[in-house]
Design an enzyme around this catalytic site. Structure first.
Site: not given
Length: 269
Positions: A157, A161
């Protein structure tokens, strides 16, 4: 009948995506409220302009309480503490809530479970239709391949995040563990370093990458001697999550109190 939707974290990346997804949806789904935290510099802004769509007349406000009477369903992709407060407010008013937030503690999950006795809640680690199809494929692969393979979960990600592994990766691991009648809490291995020794067959490994602007990549590998099966989902835009969450909101309005997930929305159970 129109479903009036509220969005929390409306000025964030996912919030703007959700506004855009509602605008692109059918006429029976309507953005009715946009909420941000009280310190946001964007309070009072037009939600449509935030999403680059032009004015839609929905003004960003600082409190769910100010608009809760105007909505049928709330969509929340924020942080656990804020989501829990919103869950409790929605339960008190009988307002449905779609939860895309991840990283809840056991105690916070218990609050969500209790709230689901009062109102309809759809909670999923990933609202992408493709990811939820992958969940079904993972269950099938695990049952067929069984204990003859080593299983590893990889996820990547964007650098912003804050939780790891991702909620989607954990859900994928849970699907596999359930299919094989394993306790994920006991068999999960989160990263490896040093002299770890030979791999034990029953473990389910997780590897995490955080870099750049990766929207979301997930791969589950079933590796045997001489072959391996990989089930992969790659998201190139948050819109895949936004469309799914908005679809869930429209579906949730017609449901009785209870805790649902995207598998319920898509009829995959």
């Amino acid at each position: 009948m129109t479903t009036k939707i509220g969005i929390t974290g409306a000025a964030g990346r996912m919030g703007r995506t959700l506004i855009e997804a509602i605008a692109a949806s059918s006429d029976d789904l309507q953005l009715a409220a946009a909420i941000e935290h009280p310190e946001s510099s964007l309070l009072g802004a037009d939600a449509g302009e935030l999403a680059g769509l032009g004015k839609n007349g929905v003004v960003v406000v600082a409190s769910l309480d100010a608009v809760i009477s105007n909505i049928d369903v709330l969509i929340d992709f924020t942080v656990p503490a804020a989501t829990i407060a919103n869950v409790q407010a929605c339960a008190e008013q009988g307002i449905g809530i779609v939860i895309g937030t991840t990283g809840f503690t056991a105690e916070q999950q218990a609050i969500i479970d209790t709230a689901a006795m009062k109102t309809a809640i759809c909670k999923a680690s990933n609202f992408s239709t493709g990811v939820n199809v992958c969940f079904k494929l993972l269950d099938m692969a695990a049952r067929v391949l069984g204990d003859d393979v080593d299983i590893e979960v990889y996820e990547a990600h964007h650098r912003h995040k804050v939780d790891a592994p991702s909620g989607t990766a954990l859900s994928m691991g849970q699907v596999v563990a359930d299919a094989l009648d394993r306790d994920l809490d006991k068999v999960a291995v989160y990263g490896r370093e040093g002299q770890t020794g030979a791999r034990e067959r029953e473990t389910i490994g997780f590897a995490t990458v955080r870099a750049g602007d990766i929207v979301g990549d997930h791969t589950v590998t079933f590796a045997a001697e001489g072959e391996r099966v990989e089930i992969t989902h790659k998201a190139s835009s948050r819109m895949s999550f936004g469309r799914g969450a908005v679809r869930a909101a429209g579906w949730l309005k017609a449901q009785n109190a209870g805790l649902y997930d995207m598998q319920d929305v898509l009829g995959l159970k």
